[in-house]
Motif scaffolding. Structure first.
Motif, PDB file in Angstrom:
ATOM      1  N   MET A  73      72.280  79.081  16.031  1.00 28.80           N
ATOM      2  CA  MET A  73      72.125  77.781  16.698  1.00 28.80           C
ATOM      3  C   MET A  73      71.276  77.952  17.958  1.00 28.80           C
ATOM      4  N   PRO A  74      70.576  76.875  18.386  1.00 27.05           N
ATOM      5  CA  PRO A  74      69.698  77.022  19.538  1.00 27.05           C
ATOM      6  C   PRO A  74      70.465  77.245  20.819  1.00 27.05           C
ATOM      7  N   GLU A  75      69.767  77.877  21.739  1.00 22.78           N
ATOM      8  CA  GLU A  75      70.328  78.041  23.081  1.00 22.78           C
ATOM      9  C   GLU A  75      70.551  76.670  23.689  1.00 22.78           C
ATOM     10  N   ALA A  76      71.795  76.376  24.053  1.00 24.61           N
ATOM     11  CA  ALA A  76      72.094  75.065  24.615  1.00 24.61           C
ATOM     12  C   ALA A  76      71.441  74.922  25.978  1.00 24.61           C
ATOM     13  N   ALA A  77      70.841  73.748  26.201  1.00 29.54           N
ATOM     14  CA  ALA A  77      70.187  73.501  27.485  1.00 29.54           C
ATOM     15  C   ALA A  77      71.158  72.818  28.437  1.00 29.54           C
ATOM     16  N   HIS A  78      72.392  73.290  28.457  1.00 28.24           N
ATOM     17  CA  HIS A  78      73.406  72.726  29.341  1.00 28.24           C
ATOM     18  C   HIS A  78      73.348  73.491  30.655  1.00 28.24           C
ATOM     19  N   LEU A  79      72.913  72.829  31.694  1.00 23.01           N
ATOM     20  CA  LEU A  79      72.708  73.505  32.969  1.00 23.01           C
ATOM     21  C   LEU A  79      73.562  72.822  34.028  1.00 23.01           C
ATOM     22  N   PRO A  80      74.746  73.373  34.328  1.00 18.81           N
ATOM     23  CA  PRO A  80      75.674  72.706  35.234  1.00 18.81           C
ATOM     24  C   PRO A  80      75.070  72.350  36.578  1.00 18.81           C
ATOM     25  N   GLU A  81      74.153  73.185  37.067  1.00 19.12           N
ATOM     26  CA  GLU A  81      73.603  72.901  38.381  1.00 19.12           C
ATOM     27  C   GLU A  81      72.783  71.621  38.372  1.00 19.12           C
ATOM     28  N   VAL A  82      72.333  71.208  37.208  1.00 20.00           N
ATOM     29  CA  VAL A  82      71.598  69.945  37.088  1.00 20.00           C
ATOM     30  C   VAL A  82      72.549  68.817  36.733  1.00 20.00           C
ATOM     31  N   LEU A  83      73.387  69.039  35.714  1.00 15.12           N
ATOM     32  CA  LEU A  83      74.167  67.951  35.159  1.00 15.12           C
ATOM     33  C   LEU A  83      75.293  67.507  36.088  1.00 15.12           C
ATOM     34  N   ASN A  84      75.669  68.309  37.056  1.00 10.11           N
ATOM     35  CA  ASN A  84      76.664  67.874  38.021  1.00 10.11           C
ATOM     36  C   ASN A  84      76.070  66.952  39.078  1.00 10.11           C
ATOM     37  N   ARG A  85      74.773  66.810  39.048  1.00  5.99           N
ATOM     38  CA  ARG A  85      74.107  65.912  39.987  1.00  5.99           C
ATOM     39  C   ARG A  85      73.814  64.600  39.296  1.00  5.99           C
ATOM     40  N   ASP A  86      73.698  63.535  40.085  1.00 10.01           N
ATOM     41  CA  ASP A  86      73.420  62.230  39.513  1.00 10.01           C
ATOM     42  C   ASP A  86      72.002  62.159  38.981  1.00 10.01           C
ATOM     43  N   VAL A  87      71.042  62.699  39.711  1.00 11.28           N
ATOM     44  CA  VAL A  87      69.648  62.678  39.274  1.00 11.28           C
ATOM     45  C   VAL A  87      69.393  63.903  38.404  1.00 11.28           C
ATOM     46  N   ILE A  88      68.955  63.680  37.170  1.00  5.70           N
ATOM     47  CA  ILE A  88      68.717  64.809  36.270  1.00  5.70           C
ATOM     48  C   ILE A  88      67.232  65.034  36.004  1.00  5.70           C
ATOM     49  N   VAL A  89      66.389  64.024  36.248  1.00  2.00           N
ATOM     50  CA  VAL A  89      64.941  64.207  36.213  1.00  2.00           C
ATOM     51  C   VAL A  89      64.377  63.572  37.474  1.00  2.00           C
ATOM     52  N   ARG A  90      63.623  64.336  38.235  1.00  2.00           N
ATOM     53  CA  ARG A  90      63.000  63.813  39.455  1.00  2.00           C
ATOM     54  C   ARG A  90      61.492  64.060  39.392  1.00  2.00           C
ATOM     55  N   ILE A  91      60.748  62.971  39.409  1.00  3.27           N
ATOM     56  CA  ILE A  91      59.280  63.020  39.396  1.00  3.27           C
ATOM     57  C   ILE A  91      58.813  62.611  40.781  1.00  3.27           C
ATOM     58  N   SER A  92      58.037  63.478  41.426  1.00 10.68           N
ATOM     59  CA  SER A  92      57.647  63.248  42.818  1.00 10.68           C
ATOM     60  C   SER A  92      56.133  63.308  42.974  1.00 10.68           C
ATOM     61  N   ASP A  93      55.540  62.179  43.364  1.00 10.44           N
ATOM     62  CA  ASP A  93      54.113  62.094  43.699  1.00 10.44           C
ATOM     63  C   ASP A  93      53.244  62.716  42.596  1.00 10.44           C
ATOM     64  N   LEU A  94      53.561  62.397  41.351  1.00  3.34           N
ATOM     65  CA  LEU A  94      52.881  63.027  40.219  1.00  3.34           C
ATOM     66  C   LEU A  94      51.468  62.468  40.054  1.00  3.34           C
ATOM     67  N   GLN A 106      69.580  69.872  20.670  1.00  2.00           N
ATOM     68  CA  GLN A 106      70.650  69.606  21.632  1.00  2.00           C
ATOM     69  C   GLN A 106      70.118  69.266  23.023  1.00  2.00           C
ATOM     70  N   PRO A 107      69.202  68.310  23.106  1.00  2.00           N
ATOM     71  CA  PRO A 107      68.655  67.950  24.423  1.00  2.00           C
ATOM     72  C   PRO A 107      69.665  67.191  25.261  1.00  2.00           C
ATOM     73  N   GLU A 108      69.434  67.178  26.557  1.00  2.00           N
ATOM     74  CA  GLU A 108      70.250  66.394  27.486  1.00  2.00           C
ATOM     75  C   GLU A 108      69.533  65.109  27.898  1.00  2.00           C
ATOM     76  N   VAL A 109      68.247  65.025  27.610  1.00  2.00           N
ATOM     77  CA  VAL A 109      67.430  63.855  27.929  1.00  2.00           C
ATOM     78  C   VAL A 109      66.504  63.621  26.745  1.00  2.00           C
ATOM     79  N   MET A 110      66.235  62.349  26.427  1.00  2.00           N
ATOM     80  CA  MET A 110      65.282  62.028  25.366  1.00  2.00           C
ATOM     81  C   MET A 110      64.096  61.271  25.956  1.00  2.00           C
TER      82      MET A 110
END
Length: 275
Positions: free
Chosen positions: A1-22, A188-192
């Motif tokens: 099975m694939p390596e799960a992309a479960h990253l507690p340091e991210v998922l415990n935060r409210d913001v999971i994707v942050r795009i800044s001045d792209l 097993q993504p956390e974001v689509m």
């Protein structure tokens, strides 16, 4: 099975994707001109606007199919920008792509594989550490059986368990796109990320794809960035809408505000045209 992309340091935060001045520049054409956007846990953001406004380029940068020309993206515990792809950066991008599943306008299924084999290919290739499984699905290992069982569950989730052994050429466009969604979920993504997933479909097939996306949002609480012109879906499912115009976000807010009390004349003009 694939390596799960479960990253507690991210998922415990409210913001999971942050795009800044792209920013993204092709030659002399600045397609993205300082875009900033946060995606929160369980949130669905619909990105809309005219063709060529930079919507799809934004998603391709988030998944690092395109390297940003400036600004940063924070996703999957990785803080990434443009620049040379070193070995370490390529590994960080790999983790981002595990974290963020992407569904494109075109279905991009492997034509020589059945629906279930298309869904199995990514997890098998990842678990073997190479791309061999994309070309050859052989053997009777427990690993393969587990991956197949998971793939069948996902095909059932998108309403295609009975078409598992069909090749893409024998599936309708809507069915192919649902297989593509199942294939993305198999990692097993956390974001689509959805890049105009219904634009290549006949109108009568659009609803079946949107219904699957709606279930992902409501039942799985899957965070999504969705580029689409389907305003009915946006009104019903989106938590927030962001109007793109010439490489910037001119206006964003909940659907009730965007549809009923939009503040920007460009937003109103666009909505009057599409509605």
């Amino acid at each position: 099975m694939p390596e799960a992309a479960h990253l507690p340091e991210v998922l415990n935060r409210d913001v999971i994707v942050r795009i800044s001045d792209l920013r993204k520049v092709y030659g002399h054409n600045e397609v993205l001109r300082g875009v900033s956007l946060d995606l929160h846990k369980g949130e669905v953001i619909v990105i809309f606007g005219r063709s060529g406004s930079g919507k799809s380029t934004l998603l391709r940068c988030v998944n690092f199919l395109e390297d940003p020309s400036g600004g940063t993206i924070e996703i999957a515990g990785q803080h990434l920008g443009g620049g040379h792809r070193t070995r370490a950066k390529r590994e960080r991008i790999r983790r981002v792509r595990l974290f963020a599943g992407m569904v494109f306008q075109q279905f991009n299924l492997f034509p020589h594989m059945t629906a279930v084999e298309n869904v199995m290919a990514g997890p098998l290739a990842l678990s073997r550490g190479d791309r061999k499984a994309q070309a050859e699905l052989t053997g009777t290992s427990m690993e393969k059986e587990a991956v197949r069982a998971r793939a069948m569950d996902l095909l059932a989730e998108v309403g295609l368990a009975d078409r598992a052994e069909e090749h893409p050429i024998r599936l309708s466009g809507g069915q192919q796109q649902r297989v593509a969604i199942a294939r993305a979920l198999a990692m097993q993504p956390e974001v689509m990320l959805f890049d105009e997933p219904t634009s290549a479909l006949d109108p009568e097939l659009t609803g079946e794809v949107l219904a699957v996306m709606k279930r992902l949002a409501i039942e799985r609480h899957m965070p999504m960035l969705v580029v689409t012109h389907e305003m009915g879906f946006a009104r019903e499912v989106a938590d927030r809408m962001a109007f793109f115009h010439e490489g910037v976000i001119l206006e964003q807010g909940p659907p009730a505000q965007i549809f009923g009390q939009s503040q920007n004349p460009e937003t109103r003009q666009f909505l009057e045209a599409v509605l």
